[in-house]
Design an enzyme around this catalytic site. Structure first.
Site, PDB file in Angstrom:
ATOM      1  N   SER A  51       0.800  -1.358  -0.095  1.00 57.78           N
ATOM      2  CA  SER A  51      -0.065   0.261   0.503  1.00 57.78           C
ATOM      3  C   SER A  51       1.010   1.441  -0.804  1.00 57.78           C
ATOM      4  CB  SER A  51      -0.399  -0.051   1.709  1.00 57.78           C
ATOM      5  OG  SER A  51       0.240   0.071   2.457  1.00 57.78           O
ATOM      6  N   ASP A  63      -3.571   5.119  12.192  1.00 61.91           N
ATOM      7  CA  ASP A  63      -2.879   5.095  10.981  1.00 61.91           C
ATOM      8  C   ASP A  63      -0.507   5.987  10.924  1.00 61.91           C
ATOM      9  OD1 ASP A  63      -1.028   4.646   9.019  1.00 61.91           O
ATOM     10  OD2 ASP A  63      -2.874   5.168   7.511  1.00 61.91           O
ATOM     11  N   HIS A  69       0.954   5.212   6.643  1.00 64.39           N
ATOM     12  CA  HIS A  69       0.801   5.908   5.067  1.00 64.39           C
ATOM     13  C   HIS A  69       1.246   6.994   5.742  1.00 64.39           C
ATOM     14  CE1 HIS A  69      -1.387   1.869   5.323  1.00 64.39           C
ATOM     15  NE2 HIS A  69      -0.863   1.621   3.502  1.00 64.39           N
TER      16      HIS A  69
END
Length: 510
Positions: A236, A476, A479
Protein backbone atom coordinates in the site's frame (compact mmCIF):
# COMPACT_ATOMS: atom_id res chain seq x y z
CA UNK A 1 34.53 11.24 -74.04
CA UNK A 2 33.42 11.28 -77.70
CA UNK A 3 31.72 14.65 -78.23
CA UNK A 4 30.07 13.31 -81.38
CA UNK A 5 27.82 11.34 -79.09
CA UNK A 6 25.77 14.48 -78.41
CA UNK A 7 25.10 14.74 -82.16
CA UNK A 8 23.46 11.30 -82.21
CA UNK A 9 19.69 10.86 -82.20
CA UNK A 10 18.13 10.78 -78.73
CA UNK A 11 17.21 7.06 -78.83
CA UNK A 12 20.85 6.13 -79.59
CA UNK A 13 22.21 8.38 -76.83
CA UNK A 14 20.00 6.58 -74.27
CA UNK A 15 21.48 3.23 -75.35
CA UNK A 16 25.09 4.41 -75.01
CA UNK A 17 24.85 6.41 -71.75
CA UNK A 18 24.08 3.45 -69.47
CA UNK A 19 27.32 1.75 -70.50
CA UNK A 20 29.34 4.68 -69.16
CA UNK A 21 27.28 4.85 -65.95
CA UNK A 22 27.71 1.12 -65.39
CA UNK A 23 31.49 1.39 -65.65
CA UNK A 24 31.53 4.31 -63.17
CA UNK A 25 29.25 2.49 -60.69
CA UNK A 26 31.35 -0.70 -60.92
CA UNK A 27 34.51 1.29 -60.25
CA UNK A 28 33.00 2.97 -57.17
CA UNK A 29 31.69 -0.32 -55.80
CA UNK A 30 35.12 -1.99 -56.13
CA UNK A 31 36.77 0.96 -54.36
CA UNK A 32 34.30 0.87 -51.47
CA UNK A 33 34.69 -2.87 -51.07
CA UNK A 34 38.48 -2.51 -50.96
CA UNK A 35 38.27 0.18 -48.26
CA UNK A 36 35.90 -1.96 -46.16
CA UNK A 37 38.11 -5.04 -46.36
CA UNK A 38 41.31 -3.15 -45.58
CA UNK A 39 40.16 -0.68 -42.94
CA UNK A 40 36.94 -2.06 -41.43
CA UNK A 41 37.14 -5.83 -41.10
CA UNK A 42 34.83 -5.62 -38.09
CA UNK A 43 31.96 -4.65 -40.41
CA UNK A 44 32.21 -8.09 -42.01
CA UNK A 45 31.92 -9.76 -38.62
CA UNK A 46 29.18 -12.35 -38.51
CA UNK A 47 27.28 -12.11 -35.21
CA UNK A 48 25.84 -15.52 -35.83
CA UNK A 49 29.19 -17.01 -34.87
CA UNK A 50 29.08 -15.59 -31.34
CA UNK A 51 28.91 -18.51 -28.90
CA UNK A 52 25.98 -18.33 -26.51
CA UNK A 53 26.78 -17.75 -22.84
CA UNK A 54 26.01 -20.63 -20.52
CA UNK A 55 25.17 -19.61 -16.94
CA UNK A 56 26.87 -21.35 -14.08
CA UNK A 57 24.88 -23.76 -11.95
CA UNK A 58 24.51 -21.21 -9.19
CA UNK A 59 23.40 -18.40 -11.48
CA UNK A 60 20.16 -16.68 -10.47
CA UNK A 61 19.07 -16.35 -14.11
CA UNK A 62 16.37 -18.97 -13.91
CA UNK A 63 13.94 -18.59 -16.77
CA UNK A 64 10.59 -17.34 -15.66
CA UNK A 65 7.54 -19.18 -16.95
CA UNK A 66 6.54 -17.39 -20.13
CA UNK A 67 2.94 -16.19 -19.93
CA UNK A 68 0.26 -18.28 -21.49
CA UNK A 69 -2.28 -16.44 -23.60
CA UNK A 70 -4.63 -16.06 -20.65
CA UNK A 71 -1.83 -14.54 -18.53
CA UNK A 72 -1.38 -11.50 -20.77
CA UNK A 73 -2.33 -8.07 -19.42
CA UNK A 74 -5.93 -7.45 -20.29
CA UNK A 75 -5.18 -4.25 -22.18
CA UNK A 76 -2.67 -5.95 -24.49
CA UNK A 77 -5.07 -5.68 -27.42
CA UNK A 78 -4.90 -1.87 -27.32
CA UNK A 79 -1.78 -1.11 -29.37
CA UNK A 80 -1.96 2.61 -28.72
CA UNK A 81 -1.43 2.06 -24.99
CA UNK A 82 0.80 -1.01 -25.02
CA UNK A 83 3.86 -0.18 -22.85
CA UNK A 84 6.24 -1.98 -25.21
CA UNK A 85 5.31 0.25 -28.18
CA UNK A 86 6.77 3.75 -27.80
CA UNK A 87 6.19 6.34 -30.56
CA UNK A 88 8.02 5.69 -33.82
CA UNK A 89 10.40 8.63 -33.29
CA UNK A 90 11.51 7.23 -29.94
CA UNK A 91 11.83 3.75 -31.40
CA UNK A 92 14.07 5.15 -34.15
CA UNK A 93 16.29 6.86 -31.58
CA UNK A 94 16.57 3.65 -29.59
CA UNK A 95 17.52 1.73 -32.74
CA UNK A 96 20.21 4.30 -33.51
CA UNK A 97 21.49 4.09 -29.94
CA UNK A 98 21.72 0.30 -29.98
CA UNK A 99 23.35 0.30 -33.43
CA UNK A 100 25.98 2.75 -32.19
CA UNK A 101 26.76 0.58 -29.17
CA UNK A 102 26.97 -2.53 -31.34
CA UNK A 103 29.38 -0.85 -33.75
CA UNK A 104 31.66 0.71 -31.15
CA UNK A 105 31.85 -2.18 -28.69
CA UNK A 106 31.18 -5.23 -30.89
CA UNK A 107 28.27 -6.07 -28.61
CA UNK A 108 25.74 -8.58 -29.78
CA UNK A 109 22.44 -9.44 -28.11
CA UNK A 110 20.11 -12.31 -28.98
CA UNK A 111 16.75 -11.80 -27.35
CA UNK A 112 13.92 -12.57 -29.79
CA UNK A 113 10.49 -11.64 -28.48
CA UNK A 114 8.45 -14.76 -27.69
CA UNK A 115 4.92 -14.96 -28.94
CA UNK A 116 2.22 -15.81 -26.41
CA UNK A 117 1.56 -19.06 -28.22
CA UNK A 118 5.04 -20.31 -27.44
CA UNK A 119 4.10 -20.88 -23.82
CA UNK A 120 6.80 -22.74 -21.92
CA UNK A 121 8.96 -23.38 -24.98
CA UNK A 122 11.05 -20.37 -23.96
CA UNK A 123 12.04 -21.83 -20.60
CA UNK A 124 15.75 -22.28 -20.30
CA UNK A 125 16.51 -19.27 -22.51
CA UNK A 126 19.87 -17.70 -21.67
CA UNK A 127 21.01 -14.17 -22.26
CA UNK A 128 24.13 -13.19 -24.15
CA UNK A 129 25.79 -10.72 -21.80
CA UNK A 130 26.78 -7.30 -23.11
CA UNK A 131 30.51 -6.80 -22.65
CA UNK A 132 31.10 -3.27 -21.41
CA UNK A 133 34.29 -1.34 -21.06
CA UNK A 134 35.35 -0.43 -17.49
CA UNK A 135 34.27 3.17 -18.12
CA UNK A 136 30.81 2.12 -19.31
CA UNK A 137 30.38 -0.16 -16.33
CA UNK A 138 31.25 2.71 -14.03
CA UNK A 139 28.60 4.84 -15.71
CA UNK A 140 25.89 2.23 -15.38
CA UNK A 141 26.12 0.85 -11.85
CA UNK A 142 26.30 2.47 -8.41
CA UNK A 143 29.51 1.62 -6.59
CA UNK A 144 29.39 -0.03 -3.16
CA UNK A 145 31.37 1.72 -0.45
CA UNK A 146 33.70 -0.14 1.95
CA UNK A 147 31.08 -0.09 4.70
CA UNK A 148 28.89 -2.38 2.66
CA UNK A 149 26.23 0.14 1.64
CA UNK A 150 25.82 2.13 -1.55
CA UNK A 151 27.95 5.22 -2.04
CA UNK A 152 25.31 7.68 -3.23
CA UNK A 153 27.96 10.00 -4.67
CA UNK A 154 29.10 7.37 -7.19
CA UNK A 155 25.88 6.93 -9.14
CA UNK A 156 27.33 7.95 -12.50
CA UNK A 157 27.94 10.87 -14.84
CA UNK A 158 26.70 14.23 -13.58
CA UNK A 159 25.57 12.53 -10.40
CA UNK A 160 28.19 13.69 -7.91
CA UNK A 161 25.46 15.14 -5.71
CA UNK A 162 24.05 12.68 -3.17
CA UNK A 163 20.31 13.24 -3.42
CA UNK A 164 19.47 11.16 -0.39
CA UNK A 165 21.51 12.81 2.36
CA UNK A 166 20.19 16.15 3.53
CA UNK A 167 17.41 17.78 5.54
CA UNK A 168 13.94 19.27 5.25
CA UNK A 169 13.76 23.02 4.70
CA UNK A 170 10.74 25.37 4.59
CA UNK A 171 8.84 25.63 1.31
CA UNK A 172 6.04 28.22 1.56
CA UNK A 173 4.89 27.48 -2.01
CA UNK A 174 3.74 23.95 -1.18
CA UNK A 175 1.44 22.11 -1.51
CA UNK A 176 1.01 21.86 -5.27
CA UNK A 177 -2.42 20.23 -5.18
CA UNK A 178 -5.19 19.75 -2.63
CA UNK A 179 -7.67 17.05 -1.75
CA UNK A 180 -10.17 19.08 -3.78
CA UNK A 181 -8.09 19.30 -6.97
CA UNK A 182 -7.03 15.62 -6.94
CA UNK A 183 -9.94 13.20 -6.97
CA UNK A 184 -7.91 10.02 -6.54
CA UNK A 185 -6.88 10.29 -2.88
CA UNK A 186 -7.86 7.28 -0.79
CA UNK A 187 -9.91 8.17 2.27
CA UNK A 188 -7.38 6.84 4.78
CA UNK A 189 -4.76 9.25 3.35
CA UNK A 190 -7.13 12.20 2.92
CA UNK A 191 -6.12 14.03 6.09
CA UNK A 192 -7.75 17.34 5.15
CA UNK A 193 -11.10 15.67 4.53
CA UNK A 194 -11.14 14.30 8.05
CA UNK A 195 -10.31 17.59 9.72
CA UNK A 196 -6.57 17.69 10.36
CA UNK A 197 -6.26 21.17 11.90
CA UNK A 198 -2.60 21.97 11.14
CA UNK A 199 -1.11 22.55 7.69
CA UNK A 200 2.52 23.29 8.51
CA UNK A 201 3.44 19.69 7.66
CA UNK A 202 2.74 20.56 4.01
CA UNK A 203 5.28 23.41 3.87
CA UNK A 204 8.59 21.56 3.52
CA UNK A 205 10.87 20.29 0.77
CA UNK A 206 13.88 18.00 0.78
CA UNK A 207 17.26 19.76 0.47
CA UNK A 208 20.24 17.46 -0.31
CA UNK A 209 23.61 18.44 1.08
CA UNK A 210 25.60 20.32 -1.55
CA UNK A 211 22.97 20.72 -4.27
CA UNK A 212 19.31 21.37 -5.01
CA UNK A 213 16.64 18.80 -5.76
CA UNK A 214 14.22 20.41 -8.24
CA UNK A 215 10.56 20.45 -7.28
CA UNK A 216 8.42 18.12 -9.38
CA UNK A 217 7.39 19.76 -12.65
CA UNK A 218 4.41 17.93 -14.20
CA UNK A 219 4.98 19.37 -17.70
CA UNK A 220 8.64 18.41 -17.69
CA UNK A 221 7.97 14.99 -16.22
CA UNK A 222 5.37 14.11 -18.85
CA UNK A 223 7.79 15.11 -21.60
CA UNK A 224 10.57 13.00 -20.10
CA UNK A 225 8.32 9.92 -19.85
CA UNK A 226 6.61 10.41 -23.22
CA UNK A 227 6.15 7.00 -24.82
CA UNK A 228 7.27 5.18 -21.66
CA UNK A 229 5.77 3.09 -18.87
CA UNK A 230 6.24 2.78 -15.10
CA UNK A 231 5.23 -0.17 -12.94
CA UNK A 232 4.93 0.19 -9.17
CA UNK A 233 5.41 -3.19 -7.48
CA UNK A 234 4.77 -3.58 -3.77
CA UNK A 235 2.27 -2.88 -1.01
CA UNK A 236 0.00 0.00 0.00
CA UNK A 237 2.96 2.38 0.35
CA UNK A 238 3.81 1.72 -3.29
CA UNK A 239 0.21 2.63 -4.08
CA UNK A 240 0.51 5.69 -1.80
CA UNK A 241 3.50 6.80 -3.89
CA UNK A 242 1.73 6.15 -7.18
CA UNK A 243 -1.32 8.19 -6.09
CA UNK A 244 0.97 11.06 -5.09
CA UNK A 245 2.44 11.00 -8.61
CA UNK A 246 -1.01 11.03 -10.19
CA UNK A 247 -2.12 13.91 -7.95
CA UNK A 248 0.93 15.96 -8.93
CA UNK A 249 0.23 15.22 -12.61
CA UNK A 250 -3.43 16.20 -12.16
CA UNK A 251 -2.31 19.83 -12.38
CA UNK A 252 -1.84 19.11 -16.08
CA UNK A 253 -3.81 16.01 -16.98
CA UNK A 254 -5.92 13.20 -15.61
CA UNK A 255 -5.27 9.65 -16.88
CA UNK A 256 -7.70 7.16 -18.33
CA UNK A 257 -8.26 4.09 -16.16
CA UNK A 258 -7.81 1.05 -18.41
CA UNK A 259 -7.82 -1.51 -15.59
CA UNK A 260 -9.89 -4.60 -16.28
CA UNK A 261 -8.72 -7.12 -13.69
CA UNK A 262 -10.86 -7.78 -10.65
CA UNK A 263 -7.94 -7.50 -8.23
CA UNK A 264 -5.69 -4.80 -6.82
CA UNK A 265 -3.57 -4.52 -9.96
CA UNK A 266 -4.44 -1.27 -11.71
CA UNK A 267 -3.45 0.46 -14.94
CA UNK A 268 -3.79 4.02 -16.25
CA UNK A 269 -2.76 5.71 -19.48
CA UNK A 270 -2.01 9.34 -20.30
CA UNK A 271 -2.96 9.08 -23.96
CA UNK A 272 -1.66 12.49 -24.97
CA UNK A 273 1.83 11.34 -23.97
CA UNK A 274 1.47 7.58 -24.59
CA UNK A 275 2.59 7.20 -20.97
CA UNK A 276 1.39 4.28 -18.85
CA UNK A 277 1.35 3.79 -15.07
CA UNK A 278 0.54 0.46 -13.41
CA UNK A 279 0.28 -0.79 -9.86
CA UNK A 280 1.01 -4.46 -9.15
CA UNK A 281 -0.08 -5.57 -5.70
CA UNK A 282 2.75 -7.68 -4.24
CA UNK A 283 3.23 -6.97 -0.50
CA UNK A 284 5.60 -9.94 -0.12
CA UNK A 285 7.18 -9.74 -3.62
CA UNK A 286 7.25 -13.57 -3.77
CA UNK A 287 4.47 -16.11 -4.17
CA UNK A 288 2.20 -16.10 -1.13
CA UNK A 289 -1.13 -17.51 -0.08
CA UNK A 290 -3.53 -17.03 2.81
CA UNK A 291 -3.95 -19.80 5.32
CA UNK A 292 -7.53 -18.58 5.74
CA UNK A 293 -9.03 -17.23 2.47
CA UNK A 294 -11.58 -15.15 4.37
CA UNK A 295 -9.32 -13.66 7.05
CA UNK A 296 -6.42 -11.45 6.05
CA UNK A 297 -5.22 -11.26 9.65
CA UNK A 298 -4.35 -14.96 9.69
CA UNK A 299 -0.78 -16.04 8.83
CA UNK A 300 0.34 -16.11 5.20
CA UNK A 301 2.41 -18.85 3.60
CA UNK A 302 5.47 -17.38 1.85
CA UNK A 303 7.24 -19.40 -0.83
CA UNK A 304 10.53 -17.58 -0.54
CA UNK A 305 12.18 -19.15 -3.58
CA UNK A 306 9.21 -18.80 -5.97
CA UNK A 307 8.32 -15.89 -8.23
CA UNK A 308 5.01 -14.10 -7.81
CA UNK A 309 3.31 -14.54 -11.19
CA UNK A 310 0.94 -11.71 -10.35
CA UNK A 311 3.65 -9.24 -11.39
CA UNK A 312 6.69 -11.12 -12.70
CA UNK A 313 4.82 -12.30 -15.81
CA UNK A 314 3.56 -8.79 -16.59
CA UNK A 315 6.44 -6.31 -16.18
CA UNK A 316 8.71 -7.38 -19.01
CA UNK A 317 7.62 -4.57 -21.36
CA UNK A 318 7.92 -1.72 -18.84
CA UNK A 319 10.60 0.95 -19.02
CA UNK A 320 10.80 1.46 -15.24
CA UNK A 321 9.96 -0.91 -12.39
CA UNK A 322 9.81 0.70 -8.94
CA UNK A 323 9.94 -2.10 -6.39
CA UNK A 324 9.42 -1.81 -2.63
CA UNK A 325 8.18 -3.75 0.39
CA UNK A 326 8.15 -3.39 4.15
CA UNK A 327 5.45 -3.51 6.77
CA UNK A 328 3.80 -6.78 5.71
CA UNK A 329 6.89 -8.70 6.74
CA UNK A 330 6.10 -8.01 10.40
CA UNK A 331 2.98 -10.18 10.20
CA UNK A 332 2.83 -13.85 11.28
CA UNK A 333 4.03 -15.95 8.35
CA UNK A 334 5.06 -19.49 7.46
CA UNK A 335 8.21 -19.86 5.37
CA UNK A 336 8.56 -22.40 2.57
CA UNK A 337 11.48 -23.31 0.33
CA UNK A 338 11.31 -26.11 -2.23
CA UNK A 339 7.63 -26.35 -1.20
CA UNK A 340 8.74 -27.48 2.28
CA UNK A 341 7.96 -25.66 5.54
CA UNK A 342 11.30 -24.51 6.94
CA UNK A 343 10.22 -22.06 9.66
CA UNK A 344 7.87 -19.28 10.64
CA UNK A 345 7.55 -15.84 12.18
CA UNK A 346 5.36 -15.26 15.26
CA UNK A 347 3.66 -18.62 14.89
CA UNK A 348 2.60 -21.07 17.58
CA UNK A 349 3.60 -24.34 16.02
CA UNK A 350 5.58 -27.03 17.77
CA UNK A 351 8.77 -28.30 16.14
CA UNK A 352 8.89 -25.38 13.67
CA UNK A 353 11.98 -23.16 13.61
CA UNK A 354 11.30 -19.56 14.60
CA UNK A 355 12.93 -16.97 12.31
CA UNK A 356 13.06 -13.18 12.44
CA UNK A 357 11.55 -11.07 9.68
CA UNK A 358 15.08 -10.35 8.42
CA UNK A 359 15.20 -13.92 7.14
CA UNK A 360 12.15 -13.60 4.89
CA UNK A 361 12.90 -9.99 3.91
CA UNK A 362 16.32 -10.87 2.55
CA UNK A 363 15.12 -13.91 0.61
CA UNK A 364 12.09 -12.13 -0.79
CA UNK A 365 14.14 -9.31 -2.31
CA UNK A 366 16.69 -11.78 -3.64
CA UNK A 367 13.99 -13.80 -5.35
CA UNK A 368 12.27 -10.68 -6.71
CA UNK A 369 15.50 -9.38 -8.24
CA UNK A 370 16.26 -12.85 -9.61
CA UNK A 371 12.84 -12.83 -11.28
CA UNK A 372 13.61 -9.55 -13.03
CA UNK A 373 17.04 -10.72 -14.16
CA UNK A 374 15.45 -13.87 -15.58
CA UNK A 375 13.23 -11.89 -17.98
CA UNK A 376 14.98 -12.53 -21.29
CA UNK A 377 13.46 -9.51 -23.06
CA UNK A 378 13.38 -6.97 -20.23
CA UNK A 379 15.39 -3.87 -21.17
CA UNK A 380 14.12 -1.41 -18.57
CA UNK A 381 15.46 0.05 -15.34
CA UNK A 382 14.68 -1.45 -11.92
CA UNK A 383 14.53 1.08 -9.07
CA UNK A 384 14.57 -0.08 -5.46
CA UNK A 385 12.68 2.29 -3.18
CA UNK A 386 13.98 1.70 0.32
CA UNK A 387 11.91 1.28 3.47
CA UNK A 388 9.98 4.25 4.85
CA UNK A 389 9.84 4.05 8.67
CA UNK A 390 6.60 4.31 10.61
CA UNK A 391 6.43 6.66 13.60
CA UNK A 392 4.31 5.14 16.35
CA UNK A 393 4.95 6.67 19.75
CA UNK A 394 3.47 5.73 23.12
CA UNK A 395 2.68 2.19 22.00
CA UNK A 396 2.60 -0.08 18.97
CA UNK A 397 -0.01 0.23 16.22
CA UNK A 398 -2.72 -1.83 17.94
CA UNK A 399 -1.99 -0.73 21.51
CA UNK A 400 -2.64 3.00 21.44
CA UNK A 401 0.42 4.12 19.46
CA UNK A 402 0.06 7.45 17.70
CA UNK A 403 1.99 10.11 15.76
CA UNK A 404 0.97 13.60 16.80
CA UNK A 405 4.03 15.69 15.95
CA UNK A 406 3.49 18.69 13.67
CA UNK A 407 6.98 19.43 12.34
CA UNK A 408 9.91 17.43 10.92
CA UNK A 409 12.83 16.26 13.02
CA UNK A 410 16.20 17.87 12.49
CA UNK A 411 18.75 15.30 11.42
CA UNK A 412 20.35 15.20 14.88
CA UNK A 413 17.05 14.74 16.73
CA UNK A 414 16.36 11.10 15.94
CA UNK A 415 18.06 7.79 15.19
CA UNK A 416 16.70 5.12 12.90
CA UNK A 417 15.27 2.24 14.91
CA UNK A 418 17.41 -0.89 14.92
CA UNK A 419 14.92 -3.03 12.99
CA UNK A 420 14.52 -0.35 10.29
CA UNK A 421 18.28 -0.02 10.07
CA UNK A 422 18.62 -3.77 9.59
CA UNK A 423 15.96 -3.88 6.88
CA UNK A 424 17.63 -0.96 5.11
CA UNK A 425 20.98 -2.78 5.16
CA UNK A 426 19.34 -5.89 3.71
CA UNK A 427 17.89 -3.86 0.86
CA UNK A 428 21.25 -2.28 0.06
CA UNK A 429 22.98 -5.67 0.16
CA UNK A 430 20.44 -7.33 -2.12
CA UNK A 431 20.52 -4.38 -4.50
CA UNK A 432 24.29 -4.65 -4.72
CA UNK A 433 24.01 -8.37 -5.55
CA UNK A 434 21.40 -7.62 -8.22
CA UNK A 435 23.54 -4.86 -9.73
CA UNK A 436 26.49 -7.21 -9.95
CA UNK A 437 24.54 -9.99 -11.61
CA UNK A 438 22.37 -7.72 -13.74
CA UNK A 439 25.38 -5.89 -15.18
CA UNK A 440 26.41 -9.15 -16.89
CA UNK A 441 23.26 -8.90 -18.97
CA UNK A 442 23.20 -5.14 -19.48
CA UNK A 443 20.47 -4.64 -16.86
CA UNK A 444 20.31 -1.54 -14.69
CA UNK A 445 19.37 -1.56 -11.00
CA UNK A 446 19.15 1.81 -9.25
CA UNK A 447 18.80 3.02 -5.67
CA UNK A 448 15.92 5.26 -4.53
CA UNK A 449 16.86 5.77 -0.89
CA UNK A 450 14.06 7.54 1.00
CA UNK A 451 14.88 6.03 4.41
CA UNK A 452 16.78 8.93 5.96
CA UNK A 453 14.43 11.58 4.57
CA UNK A 454 11.28 9.85 5.77
CA UNK A 455 12.70 8.96 9.18
CA UNK A 456 12.68 12.74 9.80
CA UNK A 457 8.95 13.16 9.03
CA UNK A 458 6.88 11.95 12.00
CA UNK A 459 4.47 14.76 11.21
CA UNK A 460 3.33 13.46 7.81
CA UNK A 461 1.12 10.46 8.75
CA UNK A 462 -2.69 10.45 8.88
CA UNK A 463 -2.82 9.42 12.57
CA UNK A 464 -6.52 9.72 13.47
CA UNK A 465 -7.27 11.90 10.43
CA UNK A 466 -7.81 9.03 8.01
CA UNK A 467 -11.33 8.28 9.23
CA UNK A 468 -14.26 9.80 11.09
CA UNK A 469 -13.94 10.00 14.89
CA UNK A 470 -16.86 7.60 15.36
CA UNK A 471 -15.11 4.83 13.42
CA UNK A 472 -13.24 2.19 15.42
CA UNK A 473 -9.97 2.32 13.49
CA UNK A 474 -6.42 2.31 14.84
CA UNK A 475 -4.22 5.34 14.28
CA UNK A 476 -2.28 5.24 11.01
CA UNK A 477 1.41 6.13 11.41
CA UNK A 478 2.60 4.08 8.41
CA UNK A 479 0.96 5.68 5.38
CA UNK A 480 1.32 9.33 4.40
CA UNK A 481 -1.15 12.16 4.02
CA UNK A 482 -1.88 13.38 0.51
CA UNK A 483 -0.76 16.02 -0.07
CA UNK A 484 2.18 15.55 2.27
CA UNK A 485 5.85 14.60 2.64
CA UNK A 486 5.52 11.65 0.26
CA UNK A 487 5.16 14.12 -2.63
CA UNK A 488 8.94 14.62 -2.33
CA UNK A 489 9.32 11.02 -3.55
CA UNK A 490 8.33 12.28 -6.97
CA UNK A 491 10.95 15.03 -6.80
CA UNK A 492 13.41 12.14 -6.40
CA UNK A 493 11.74 10.07 -9.11
CA UNK A 494 11.78 12.88 -11.64
CA UNK A 495 15.50 13.43 -11.07
CA UNK A 496 16.34 9.71 -11.26
CA UNK A 497 14.44 9.23 -14.53
CA UNK A 498 15.98 12.38 -16.02
CA UNK A 499 19.42 10.97 -15.21
CA UNK A 500 18.59 7.67 -16.89
CA UNK A 501 17.26 9.35 -20.00
CA UNK A 502 20.31 11.63 -20.13
CA UNK A 503 22.55 8.58 -20.03
CA UNK A 504 20.67 7.03 -22.94
CA UNK A 505 21.19 10.22 -24.94
CA UNK A 506 24.90 10.27 -24.13
CA UNK A 507 25.27 6.65 -25.26
CA UNK A 508 23.40 7.52 -28.44
CA UNK A 509 26.03 10.00 -29.58
CA UNK A 510 29.28 8.52 -28.22
Amino acid sequence: MNLQMFDLPAHQRRRKAPKVASLVALSIALSVATIICVYSPSLLYNPGNVPQAVPSSDSPRESIRRPEKDDEPEAANSPEIEPSEPPSSIKSDLIVAQTTLDRNNSERRSAPSPSPSQGDENEGRTRIPIQRSPEQTKRVSPVPNPAGGIDHSKLGDKESCDLFTGEWVPNPEAPYYTNSTCYGIYDHQNCMKYGRPDTNFLKWRWKPDGCELPIFDPHQFLEVVRGKSIAFVGDSLARNHMLSLMCLLSRVLYPLDVSTANDENRRWVYREYNFNVSMFWAPYLVRSERTDPNDITRPFNLYLDEFDDGWTTKVQAYDYIIISAGQWFFRPTNFYENRTLIGCLACKQDNVTQFTMNFSYERAFRTAFRAIISLANFKGVTILRTIAPSHFEGGVWDQGGDCVRTRPFNRNETVLADYNSELHKIQLKELRIAQEEGSKWGLRFRLFDVTQAMSLRPDGHPSKYGHWPTEKVTNDCEHWCLPGPIDAWNDFLQELIKREETKKSSYRYT
